[in-house]
Every structure is written in structure tokens, then in C-alpha cells.
Design an enzyme around this catalytic site. Structure first.
Site, PDB file in Angstrom:
ATOM      1  N   GLY A  35      10.417  63.986  49.669  1.00 53.24           N
ATOM      2  CA  GLY A  35      11.750  63.379  50.459  1.00 53.24           C
ATOM      3  C   GLY A  35      12.837  64.010  49.890  1.00 53.24           C
ATOM      4  O   GLY A  35      13.848  64.722  50.291  1.00 53.24           O
ATOM      5  N   HIS A  36      13.126  63.805  48.622  1.00 53.27           N
ATOM      6  CA  HIS A  36      14.073  64.159  47.715  1.00 53.27           C
ATOM      7  C   HIS A  36      14.168  65.606  47.615  1.00 53.27           C
ATOM      8  O   HIS A  36      15.051  66.008  47.681  1.00 53.27           O
ATOM      9  CB  HIS A  36      13.985  63.638  46.069  1.00 53.27           C
ATOM     10  CG  HIS A  36      14.055  61.917  46.093  1.00 53.27           C
ATOM     11  ND1 HIS A  36      12.998  61.421  45.795  1.00 53.27           N
ATOM     12  CD2 HIS A  36      15.215  61.222  46.259  1.00 53.27           C
ATOM     13  CE1 HIS A  36      13.471  60.289  45.617  1.00 53.27           C
ATOM     14  NE2 HIS A  36      14.518  59.906  46.190  1.00 53.27           N
ATOM     15  N   GLN A  60      23.180  47.989  42.449  1.00 48.77           N
ATOM     16  CA  GLN A  60      22.826  47.822  43.687  1.00 48.77           C
ATOM     17  C   GLN A  60      21.448  47.380  43.822  1.00 48.77           C
ATOM     18  O   GLN A  60      21.085  46.915  45.011  1.00 48.77           O
ATOM     19  CB  GLN A  60      22.599  49.382  44.316  1.00 48.77           C
ATOM     20  CG  GLN A  60      21.460  50.150  43.863  1.00 48.77           C
ATOM     21  CD  GLN A  60      21.524  51.488  44.369  1.00 48.77           C
ATOM     22  OE1 GLN A  60      22.305  52.363  44.290  1.00 48.77           O
ATOM     23  NE2 GLN A  60      20.616  51.848  45.498  1.00 48.77           N
ATOM     24  N   GLN A 152      22.205  52.706  54.767  1.00 44.69           N
ATOM     25  CA  GLN A 152      23.141  53.307  53.662  1.00 44.69           C
ATOM     26  C   GLN A 152      23.863  54.494  54.137  1.00 44.69           C
ATOM     27  O   GLN A 152      24.903  54.785  53.558  1.00 44.69           O
ATOM     28  CB  GLN A 152      21.869  53.604  52.436  1.00 44.69           C
ATOM     29  CG  GLN A 152      22.687  54.354  51.184  1.00 44.69           C
ATOM     30  CD  GLN A 152      21.667  54.717  50.327  1.00 44.69           C
ATOM     31  OE1 GLN A 152      21.558  53.582  49.396  1.00 44.69           O
ATOM     32  NE2 GLN A 152      21.030  55.899  50.189  1.00 44.69           N
ATOM     33  N   VAL A 175      11.248  61.851  55.393  1.00 42.37           N
ATOM     34  CA  VAL A 175       9.916  62.723  55.252  1.00 42.37           C
ATOM     35  C   VAL A 175       8.798  61.618  55.044  1.00 42.37           C
ATOM     36  O   VAL A 175       9.013  60.871  54.356  1.00 42.37           O
ATOM     37  CB  VAL A 175      10.032  63.535  53.719  1.00 42.37           C
ATOM     38  CG1 VAL A 175       8.828  64.453  53.528  1.00 42.37           C
ATOM     39  CG2 VAL A 175      11.201  64.661  54.016  1.00 42.37           C
ATOM     40  N   SER A 184       8.734  57.076  49.441  1.00 40.27           N
ATOM     41  CA  SER A 184       9.522  56.248  48.617  1.00 40.27           C
ATOM     42  C   SER A 184       9.184  56.113  47.508  1.00 40.27           C
ATOM     43  O   SER A 184       7.960  56.088  47.461  1.00 40.27           O
ATOM     44  CB  SER A 184       9.781  54.859  49.396  1.00 40.27           C
ATOM     45  OG  SER A 184      10.315  54.014  48.472  1.00 40.27           O
TER      46      SER A 184
HETATM   47  O1  PAF Z   1      19.296  56.251  48.062  1.00 36.08           O
HETATM   48  C1  PAF Z   1      19.419  56.321  46.620  1.00 36.08           C
HETATM   49  O2  PAF Z   1      18.225  56.524  46.182  1.00 36.08           O
HETATM   50  C2  PAF Z   1      20.489  55.504  45.974  1.00 36.08           C
HETATM   51  O3  PAF Z   1      20.577  54.308  46.924  1.00 36.08           O
HETATM   52  C3  PAF Z   1      21.584  56.229  45.886  1.00 36.08           C
HETATM   53  C4  PAF Z   1      22.358  56.945  47.213  1.00 36.08           C
HETATM   54  C5  PAF Z   1      21.092  57.362  44.980  1.00 36.08           C
HETATM   55  C6  PAF Z   1      22.554  55.626  44.997  1.00 36.08           C
HETATM   56  O4  PAF Z   1      22.429  54.884  44.016  1.00 36.08           O
END
Ligand code: PAF
Length: 280
Positions: A35-36, A60, A152, A175, A184
């Protein structure tokens, strides 16, 4: 590929790459998966240079255990980024990102009090804090986010408006594994039983999309829970059916032109989130 661990070294590398027309940015917390890499691929196609950050952002996480157990593998991540022709991997320390307490007032309105915001108090303030800081450091033209984290994505669009940040926020499709499970970094922690059960989440979301007009909204929410509850490894935290822009819950399908179904499901202590957009 350049690996920069400080803002100083990032600035030097950015200077050495000038002039460039546009810079694409993929912020991540590492443990990179397909996905990334799709986000990087997308950024590669649309920008002269591509920067990916890897930073597990403590502000977060509302659950310290989740932060502690978040998978970290920066060396492997760097190799994957290199293969995707990423120009810079920015891997800063907490001190670089948060040299002092951030006293900015982040207010995303009602959207941060529902779904993820309701069950992870403070989560979106932490996301806003780190993304604003990263945008100010990297100064990208375009930034890419996966739509698995749909809420987000909306919050980051609000952040950009609220602080007049000059960045295009681009949402890219989720993805999925072959069996439909949304990719994930947390999937790495699933047991065999949890992993086998997890595809029911997307299967059920898809079923709702394909049969939406045949039940009431409360009826679908109950139906979803009963599907997931068939698997002892899974436990629904929430299922919401909401307006796709405001994320305010809708009571019936005529209330809104675009509707999204969002869920978080626990597999043991691992939270899996997913969503599907319904066009009415
Ligand atoms: O989606 C993520 O992996 C995180 O929330 C992000 C956007 C990199 C912020 O830390």
C-alpha cells in the site's frame, strides 16, 4: 537514494537536487507494505522528486502498548524505497520533529469526534501535529495518503485549509491482499486465526455496498456486527454509515449524495480499520 536523519541533511540534499519542478511526499510510520509502495509509485509518476518519511509518531497513539508494539524495520523499509526509485528517505528522531512542545490549536470540528476520533481521543490532533510539521520541513507540492485511513485523509485536507498550507492532498485507493484484507503494517501482528478471519471485514462491507437499498441503516449495522461476531477472533468496535464529506451519521440513504461505511474491528488487541464508499 539519500537517507536523511536530520532536517539539516534533508535540506542539503533537497538543495543538491534543485532545480526541480515539483516534490511529491509520502509520509509513513514505516513497516512498509504494498500500500505504501503504491503511494510512492503514484508520487513518482507525478513529481520530479519523491521524498518518503518514516516516523512512528508518538503523539497520535492513545494506547502506549500499540506505540510500543508498532513494527519498526527502517533498514528493510529503506531497501524497499530504493527499489521504488524514491529519492529521499527522511527518517528523523523525535527530537528533530518535536524540539519543543507544539502549542498550536488544532481544531478539525465534529469530524474529529466521531469514529476513530471518538475511540482514539487525541489521535487526530497528533496526526495534525506531525503532518503539519512534516509539511513545513519537507515543503512538498503534492502529498499522498491511502484512503484506508479515510477519516485521516479528510482531517488532513482540513488541516491544509486551516493553516493555508500550500500542498495538494491526494487520496489513493486502498491496496488489498488477494483475499480483500486492507493492507496495514498492523497485519504483521495478526495470529493465524485472526488473519484467517480478517477478510470477513471487507467481504461484509462489499456486501453492504452491493445490497444497500435492501435494508435500513440500523439494519445494516446490526447485520455487519452479526457477520463479524461469527468469528470468535474478531470484535467490532464500531460500524458507522455516514456522509462521505462530513462523516456525520446518516439515518437513511436519501440524506446524503455520497455515503461511506467505516468500521474498526479488533482482532485481539490489534485494531483493523476499513471503509467502503457507496454512491447513491
Ligand atoms: O497514516 C499514517 O501512517 C500516519 O498517520 C501518518 C500520516 C504518517 C502520520 O504519522
Amino acid at each position: 537514494m539519500h537517507i536523511c536523519k536530520s532536517i539539516n541533511s534533508l535540506n542539503k540534499v533537497l538543495d543538491s537536487l534543485r532545480p526541480y519542478k515539483n516534490a511529491g511526499f509520502v509520509p509513513t510510520m514505516g513497516a512498509l507494505h504494498e500500500g505504501h509502495l503504491k503511494l510512492v509509485e503514484h508520487a513518482r509518476k507525478e513529481n520530479d522528486i519523491v521524498i518518503c518519511s518514516i516516523f512512528v509518531n508518538p503523539t497520535q497513539f492513545n494506547n502506549p502498548k500499540d506505540l510500543e508494539k508498532y513494527p519498526r524495520m527502517p533498514e528493510k523499509d529503506a531497501l524497499l524505497l530504493e527499489k521504488e526509485n524514491c529519492d529521499i528517505a527522511f527518517i528523523p528522531s523525535s527530537k528533530e520533529i518535536y524540539p519543543e512542545k507544539d502549542r498550536t490549536n488544532y481544531d478539525f470540528g465534529e469530524i474529529e469526534n466521531v469514529m476513530e476520533g471518538k475511540f482514539r481521543p487525541g489521535h487526530f490532533k497528533g496526526v495534525g501535529m506531525v503532518v503539519k510539521r512534516l509539511f513545513e520541513i519537507v515543503k512538498p507540492d503534492n502529498a499522498y495518503f491511502g484512503l484506508k485511513d479515510y477519516q485521516q485523509y479528510l482531517v488532513i485536507k482540513k488541516l491544509v485549509n486551516q493553516f493555508n498550507l500550500n500542498v495538494n492532498v491526494i487520496g489513493c485507493p486502498t491496496v488489498r491482499e488477494k483475499d480483500g484484507l486492507a493492507m496495514s503494517s498492523r497485519n504483521l501482528r495478526l495470529s493465524e486465526e485472526q488473519r484467517k478471519a480478517a477478510p470477513i471485514i471487507f467481504e461484509s462491507l462489499k456486501y453492504i455496498k452491493n445490497h444497500f437499498s435492501s435494508k435500513s441503516i440500523p439494519g445494516w449495522k446490526e447485520w455487519f456486527k452479526s457477520q463479524i461476531n461469527r468469528f470468535p477472533a474478531l470484535d467490532v468496535e464500531y460500524i458507522e454509515i455516514a456522509d462521505a464529506e462530513t462523516l456525520m451519521p446518516v439515518k437513511n440513504s436519501n440524506e446524503s449524495k455520497n455515503i461511506v461505511v467505516c468500521t474498526a474491528v479488533f482482532a485481539g488487541e490489534i485494531r483493523l480499520i476499513d471503509n467502503i464508499l457507496l454512491k447513491c
